[in-house]
Design a protein around this motif. Structure first.
Motif, PDB file in Angstrom:
ATOM      1  N   TRP A   1       0.809  -1.204   0.000  1.00 11.97           N
ATOM      2  CA  TRP A   1       0.000   0.000   0.000  1.00 11.97           C
ATOM      3  C   TRP A   1       0.850   1.265   0.000  1.00 11.97           C
ATOM      4  CZ3 TRP A   1       0.871   3.405   3.926  1.00 11.97           C
ATOM      5  CH2 TRP A   1       1.589   2.900   5.027  1.00 11.97           C
ATOM      6  N   HIS A   2       2.092   1.181   0.517  1.00 12.42           N
ATOM      7  CA  HIS A   2       2.865   2.398   0.714  1.00 12.42           C
ATOM      8  C   HIS A   2       3.304   3.025  -0.608  1.00 12.42           C
ATOM      9  CE1 HIS A   2       6.479  -0.151   0.213  1.00 12.42           C
ATOM     10  NE2 HIS A   2       7.136   0.959   0.004  1.00 12.42           N
ATOM     11  N   PHE A   3       3.304   2.252  -1.705  1.00  9.79           N
ATOM     12  CA  PHE A   3       3.607   2.859  -3.002  1.00  9.79           C
ATOM     13  C   PHE A   3       2.608   3.980  -3.289  1.00  9.79           C
ATOM     14  CE2 PHE A   3       6.370  -0.667  -3.594  1.00  9.79           C
ATOM     15  CZ  PHE A   3       7.181  -0.393  -4.682  1.00  9.79           C
ATOM     16  N   GLY A   4       1.315   3.670  -3.150  1.00 14.03           N
ATOM     17  CA  GLY A   4       0.295   4.670  -3.420  1.00 14.03           C
ATOM     18  C   GLY A   4       0.333   5.817  -2.437  1.00 14.03           C
ATOM     19  N   PHE A   5       0.493   5.511  -1.149  1.00 14.97           N
ATOM     20  CA  PHE A   5       0.535   6.554  -0.124  1.00 14.97           C
ATOM     21  C   PHE A   5       1.685   7.517  -0.378  1.00 14.97           C
ATOM     22  CE2 PHE A   5       2.226   8.057   3.984  1.00 14.97           C
ATOM     23  CZ  PHE A   5       1.131   8.781   4.429  1.00 14.97           C
ATOM     24  N   ASN A   6       2.877   6.973  -0.633  1.00 13.89           N
ATOM     25  CA  ASN A   6       4.049   7.820  -0.818  1.00 13.89           C
ATOM     26  C   ASN A   6       3.966   8.679  -2.077  1.00 13.89           C
ATOM     27  OD1 ASN A   6       5.006   6.584   1.464  1.00 13.89           O
ATOM     28  ND2 ASN A   6       6.711   5.534   0.482  1.00 13.89           N
ATOM     29  N   MET A   7       3.164   8.250  -3.049  1.00 16.14           N
ATOM     30  CA  MET A   7       3.034   9.003  -4.298  1.00 16.14           C
ATOM     31  C   MET A   7       2.059  10.167  -4.193  1.00 16.14           C
ATOM     32  SD  MET A   7       3.038   5.923  -7.137  1.00 16.14           S
ATOM     33  CE  MET A   7       2.982   7.028  -8.555  1.00 16.14           C
TER      34      MET A   7
ATOM     35  N   ARG B   1       9.209   8.679  13.142  1.00 16.15           N
ATOM     36  CA  ARG B   1       9.717   7.438  13.739  1.00 16.15           C
ATOM     37  C   ARG B   1       8.635   6.370  13.792  1.00 16.15           C
ATOM     38  NH1 ARG B   1      14.176   6.113  17.452  1.00 16.15           N
ATOM     39  NH2 ARG B   1      13.724   4.026  18.270  1.00 16.15           N
ATOM     40  N   GLY B   2       7.407   6.752  14.101  1.00 14.24           N
ATOM     41  CA  GLY B   2       6.325   5.780  14.149  1.00 14.24           C
ATOM     42  C   GLY B   2       6.093   5.124  12.802  1.00 14.24           C
ATOM     43  N   TYR B   3       6.155   5.913  11.734  1.00 14.96           N
ATOM     44  CA  TYR B   3       5.985   5.365  10.383  1.00 14.96           C
ATOM     45  C   TYR B   3       7.115   4.384  10.064  1.00 14.96           C
ATOM     46  CZ  TYR B   3       4.987   5.434   5.314  1.00 14.96           C
ATOM     47  OH  TYR B   3       4.675   5.091   4.028  1.00 14.96           O
ATOM     48  N   LEU B   4       8.336   4.765  10.400  1.00 14.71           N
ATOM     49  CA  LEU B   4       9.478   3.900  10.127  1.00 14.71           C
ATOM     50  C   LEU B   4       9.408   2.613  10.939  1.00 14.71           C
ATOM     51  CD1 LEU B   4      12.379   6.516   9.978  1.00 14.71           C
ATOM     52  CD2 LEU B   4      11.158   5.442   8.083  1.00 14.71           C
ATOM     53  N   GLU B   5       9.042   2.723  12.200  1.00 17.89           N
ATOM     54  CA  GLU B   5       8.943   1.515  13.030  1.00 17.89           C
ATOM     55  C   GLU B   5       7.914   0.554  12.455  1.00 17.89           C
ATOM     56  OE1 GLU B   5       8.208   2.846  17.003  1.00 17.89           O
ATOM     57  OE2 GLU B   5      10.355   3.023  17.465  1.00 17.89           O
ATOM     58  N   PHE B   6       6.803   1.093  11.983  1.00 15.51           N
ATOM     59  CA  PHE B   6       5.786   0.237  11.372  1.00 15.51           C
ATOM     60  C   PHE B   6       6.350  -0.473  10.158  1.00 15.51           C
ATOM     61  CE2 PHE B   6       2.582  -0.582   8.176  1.00 15.51           C
ATOM     62  CZ  PHE B   6       1.607  -1.255   8.888  1.00 15.51           C
ATOM     63  N   MET B   7       7.029   0.261   9.267  1.00 12.50           N
ATOM     64  CA  MET B   7       7.547  -0.333   8.042  1.00 12.50           C
ATOM     65  C   MET B   7       8.619  -1.373   8.338  1.00 12.50           C
ATOM     66  SD  MET B   7       5.726   1.060   5.684  1.00 12.50           S
ATOM     67  CE  MET B   7       6.602   0.448   4.250  1.00 12.50           C
ATOM     68  N   PHE B   8       9.541  -1.056   9.230  1.00  4.58           N
ATOM     69  CA  PHE B   8      10.616  -2.006   9.545  1.00  4.58           C
ATOM     70  C   PHE B   8      10.076  -3.237  10.263  1.00  4.58           C
ATOM     71  CE2 PHE B   8      13.555   1.823   9.438  1.00  4.58           C
ATOM     72  CZ  PHE B   8      14.123   1.469   8.229  1.00  4.58           C
TER      73      PHE B   8
END
Length: 295
Positions: free
Chosen positions: A147-153, A167-174
């Motif tokens: 999903w993050h492809f669409g969100f980041n675009m 940091r919260g976004y990164l922790e979720f992704m990692f």
């Protein structure tokens, strides 16, 4: 910005329109390591020392990431590839092995296609070539992609929603994409701090999301480059069993004549941090024959 690779001091290279922050370590045949999103050259901190006893290793913060400059535009992979080619020329490194993880792999293809005289070998780590093969399905959340492809675009929205929450976004992704993130310490609190500070820097969300927002341009560019014929440089595709795996392999096979694939077991998407020794071994084995008798 915190040290990128322990024991190696970063340097800053000024190019037209850019300042590139990078580590240069070791001696021998040159290697260019391109990190992925949402990281910096810090992602290679365990790999660089493993290669530096036999190679001259260059690990830059990509334009827009980390301590490199964040221009207003120019995040299509063809433009970024040209900047990195100028970086290697400025360092006096005429030929090099090229390794790209994640977004770094998307840059590696146009770099090799546009500068074939410079690239000795091409390695995609959990990466492929947008616009070729089945890559559009792989990037589409409706067909199994993230999903993050669409969100980041989406223009402006990530900048608004992530402000103060980087940091919260990164922790979720990692946490989502790493096997045993906290059990193994592959991306520990110190590394998370480095990535969170980098993404929270002024303009960093805008710049790093630019790599996703440029994907329509990348798709057209890659199709044009591929239409000129397959690359003759040897390519290695490294897939993690619990990551993207070899889902992008067909894109590389469409663009490169000589392709080898390797699996990394018990590993998620972030291979340079989860399995640095195994990745270094795969790379050096692939390069060994071509290194003999070269500069």
């Amino acid at each position: 910005m915190a040290a990128m690779v322990s024991g190696f001091s970063p340097i800053r290279v000024r190019l037209p329109g850019h300042v590139i922050n990078c580590v240069v370590a070791g001696q021998g045949p040159a290697v260019l390591l391109l990190h992925g999103w949402p990281q910096t050259a810090h992602a290679w901190r365990e790999v660089v020392p493993l290669l530096a006893d036999r190679y001259t290793v260059v690990a830059p913060d990509l334009p827009g990431f980390g301590a490199s400059s964040r221009p207003d535009g120019g995040y299509d992979k063809r433009t970024v590839a040209s900047t990195l080619a100028r970086l290697m020329a400025a360092l006096g490194l005429a030929r090099y092995h090229l390794v790209g993880h994640d977004v770094g792999g998307q840059i590696a293809y146009p770099l090799a296609a546009l500068y074939p005289e410079s690239v000795r070998s091409l390695t995609f780590v959990e990466a492929g070539i947008p616009g070729l093969g089945d890559s559009l399905a792989a990037a589409n959340p409706l067909t199994g992609g993230s999903w993050h492809f669409g969100f980041n675009m989406v223009p402006d929205l990530p900048e608004f929603l992530l402000a103060g929450r980087e940091r919260g976004y990164l922790e979720f992704m990692f946490r989502r994409d790493t096997v045993g993130l906290y059990a193994t310490g592959a991306i520990d609190d110190a590394a998370m701090d480095v990535y969170a500070r980098a993404l929270a820097a002024p303009g960093a969300v805008r710049a790093t999301m630019g790599y996703y927002r440029a994907l329509p341009i990348d798709i057209a560019d890659n199709r044009e480059l591929c239409a000129a014929g397959p690359l003759r440089v040897p390519a290695l595709v490294v897939g993690a069993r619990h990551g993207v795996g070899l889902g992008w392999l067909d894109t590389v096979q469409e663009a490169v004549a000589d392709v080898t694939a390797r699996w990394v077991e018990d590993c998620g998407h972030y291979v340079p941090e989860e399995r640095p020794a195994e990745l270094a071994r795969l790379l050096t084995e692939a390069w060994q024959e071509g290194d003999s008798g070269d500069e």
